[in-house]
Design an enzyme around this catalytic site. Structure first.
Site, PDB file in Angstrom:
ATOM      1  N   GLU D  51       0.793  -1.229   0.000  1.00 31.07           N
ATOM      2  CA  GLU D  51       0.000   0.000   0.000  1.00 31.07           C
ATOM      3  C   GLU D  51       0.823   1.276   0.000  1.00 31.07           C
ATOM      4  OE1 GLU D  51      -0.519  -2.435   2.444  1.00 31.07           O
ATOM      5  OE2 GLU D  51      -1.112  -1.471   4.326  1.00 31.07           O
ATOM      6  N   ASN D  52       2.107   1.162   0.312  1.00 36.85           N
ATOM      7  CA  ASN D  52       2.944   2.359   0.236  1.00 36.85           C
ATOM      8  C   ASN D  52       3.507   2.578  -1.173  1.00 36.85           C
ATOM      9  OD1 ASN D  52       4.244  -0.037   1.437  1.00 36.85           O
ATOM     10  ND2 ASN D  52       6.142   1.106   1.182  1.00 36.85           N
TER      11      ASN D  52
END
Lengths: 221, 236, 236, 221
Positions: D51-52
């Site tokens: 998700e980063n």
């Protein structure tokens, strides 16, 4: 009086260009506003935003170098400067809606003394409504300049107490550049800040459908 | 000629005022603009509200900014990490405020702030304590909460390359919050490893167009937080 | 092995159903997936709702889709162009619906649809006829209208390069609505000029990550609408 | 009974991997869920979302090849496959919130028979609240799988009638993989669909704080 009195189209565009600070991010509307880029004073660098996904529009391409993949909002071939960037439409309107564009220069059908702008539809029966990015620009750009003939082709005033055509936005216009004058939209309504050579304040007033005040620099007129 | 380069870290952060809201890029150490943060510590601004996904680790970078008591409030999604003791201690002592925001909502609020969207609805956090006090509304048969766009006075962001227009690219997962924070701050301050000529960043590959960047300072060989933490370094 | 390539334009659009909502990329001719549109004309689906910034020009591409009476409704910002007669005639005759949306609001509605945001507020169109019937709400002392996310059953998009994962890049201003439409459609169908090996598109320069793409068909040398219009071509 | 009965951690991860269809886009939570990537059946290709800002996470790097610029949500060094893409956080959560991720595998503190999940906070006095992307994942990902020991370290049930810890999301869990069993969350509550070898239904029921039904495949048990 003729709508062609006073400044020529090129002189009007040059008058706009003088007022755009060095380093500004600028969106030029389709038509006469596109001329502004040709008259930027020497020593100033402006960056042109094209709402269909280009920051850093360059000069017009040579006719044989036109690239159908590289067009402006008017669907005409353009070029990109070194240091340009391409992006998608949501990112492009992030620039507009988010207040990142310093100046836009738009055409107009009507401008009210409150700063209301009508430039997308006459509202006529059978007309095909088409708004494009005009409503986004007037809602998001920090300074909205209008560049237009002072009156319509048939001599009707475009600067009015109230717009009769459907609005593009309310209280959004900051300054108007016509063939006759440069006019600020203030809380007191229209205020002339510059007159074209040979044009009198009375001529401006006669061609305007709302009261016209006079700015400090012209108090002597 | 447009040239957004400033000559020093000191000059880059000189006008950050007490009480400013500052978005600081980075997810953990990836993308953390340590040199800009240290310059901000030197500069001395206090009572800051800081937006970052985390709260730093060890005694450098964001953790050092907090440890030096410059931060009144953190807005973040995950204020806890392996080597993070600074924030937890101050938080337990009631000496720093926390606004906890789910990570995707934080990203979207920043993106909305930059895009001129004052508020939007999301299903994230519905039915949780982070919904409390927020308007809930049904769309398509499903509850959503109203979240507000987030803007800042300044952003501190780490990039890979920059040109004089402020066009940026990033390295791998250091990109994270940088591009959206640049859009959401009144003044975006970027440390880049390299200043290149306009056009050297392919216009198809510019990640942050220069319109979102105000200042660029070159930090050719930026420190990695994990290396400094391993060495037990603190700042100042 | 993941491989999103399909062998033909025909196969790419085979399952588009009558009544489908279809987002079609392109701003004017730039990015218009003419070959996919022509395949859709051949395929025969009717009663379509089409989302595009414009309504096509001449008698090819989107204009041809409309002229062949496949479109029940257009959602667009600017249904008028220099060489556009097809839409205006049907519109005046009351034979096609129009939902007029400001260009930036259209882009943001598509982006919201793809991002799971059911609705958002914007200042665009406040005080105009396009505000009518919409909720108006004040944020930061300024009126905003509530706009809804837009999704589609299919997207037809033109890209430059694609790999088997569906990662895409685009050429110059053909990018326009393509990336956001890919996010907002249940099935995104892409015509790309070239299929390349994974990794050939630099991961820093992927514009549309493959997660947003369902099918890729190679059209090595796509036609330009303006050239076809100049030649007076029509379709079929 | 011990929370270590039945499947090992690796067997649990492998059991999850079997259920993830070929070609899925998958987000693996920090901790035990990360193991799932090691047990994907031959011939299947999954694409991992981090998700980063990475789609296409590859295998763990060699220790001397760790790159602090390339990390996962747990802040650990990872690699990227050929065909990966990097993007910013808003684009990353567009993938999550917009329903583009097919499957996520998350850890849990508590799961209610309604599918409510608590996995971010015990709500204890003095605890530092930290939610990360968990609330976004459970709200946006199409299929939410939970991978967890059946009971806490002290033997308390994690599968309950109602969560007592603050929720991550309501009615969001689709299936639970524990050391004892695979359990669907249905409109009728928990339903066992698979049992670890040597584990009886009674053992599962004894370790669960809510009624446990039995799926069709296990009706003979």
């Amino acid at each position: 009086m003729s709508s062609q009195s006073g400044w020529t189209r090129e002189q009007m565009a040059a008058r706009v260009a003088v007022d755009i600070p060095d380093g500004s991010y600028v969106n030029l509307g389709i038509g006469m506003p596109e001329l502004v880029a040709q008259f930027v004073p020497k020593g100033r660098e402006l960056v042109y935003h094209v709402e269909n996904g280009l920051l850093g529009m360059g000069p017009d391409p040579e006719p044989d170098a036109a690239d159908p993949d590289l067009i402006n909002a008017g669907k005409k071939p353009v070029t990109a400067i070194p240091g340009a960037a391409f992006f998608h439409h949501a990112d492009s309107f992030t620039m507009i809606r988010g207040g990142h564009i310093d100046v836009c220069v738009l055409g107009a059908m009507q401008i009210a003394s409150s700063g209301d702008l009508a430039n997308w539809s006459t509202g006529a029966e059978g007309a095909i409504p088409a708004v494009g990015g005009a409503m986004d620009l007037v809602a998001g750009v920090r300074t909205v300049l209008v560049l237009t003939q002072h009156t319509t082709k048939t001599g009707e005033p475009k600067l009015l107490e109230r717009c009769t055509y459907p609005l593009t936005g309310k209280a959004c216009v900051d300054r108007i550049y016509t063939n006759l004058a440069v006019i600020d939209v203030t809380e007191q309504g229209f205020v002339v800040v510059d007159l074209a050579p040979g044009v009198s304040l009375d001529e401006v007033r006669a061609a305007t459908g709302a009261p016209v005040g006079v700015g400090p620099a012209l108090q002597h007129v | 000629m447009i040239d957004k380069q400033v000559e020093s870290l000191e000059a880059a952060v000189a006008d950050i005022h007490d009480g400013a809201t500052i978005m600081i890029g980075g997810f953990g150490e990836a993308g953390s603009p340590i040199e800009l943060i240290h310059a901000l510590i030197d500069q001395g601004a206090r009572e800051l509200t800081v937006v970052n996904n985390n709260t730093g680790s060890g005694g450098v970078g964001l953790a050092a900014l907090i440890q030096n008591r410059r931060v009144r409030k953190m807005i973040c999604s995950y204020p806890r990490t392996a080597n993070s003791t600074v924030f937890p201690e101050l938080y337990r002592a009631g000496e720093i405020e926390l606004e906890l925001v789910p990570q995707g909502t934080l990203a979207e609020r920043i993106r909305a702030g930059g895009a001129g969207i004052p508020a939007f609805y999301t299903a994230t956090a519905v039915g949780t304590v982070l919904e409390e006090g927020k308007e809930v509304r049904r769309f398509d048969g499903k509850d959503h909460v109203l979240e507000h766009g987030l803007r800042a006075d300044f952003a501190l962001v780490k990039a890979r390359r920059a040109d004089r227009y402020g066009n940026l690219d990033y390295s791998k997962t250091t990109r994270n919050f940088g591009p959206i924070m640049c859009t959401a701050a009144a003044c975006s301050i970027v440390q880049a490893e390299e200043l290149v000529a306009p056009g050297d960043i392919d216009p198809e590959c510019v990640v942050t167009p220069g319109i979102f960047v105000d200042r660029v300072v070159v930090v050719a060989d930026p420190a990695h937080e994990s290396h400094l933490v391993k060495e037990g370094r603190t700042y100042p």
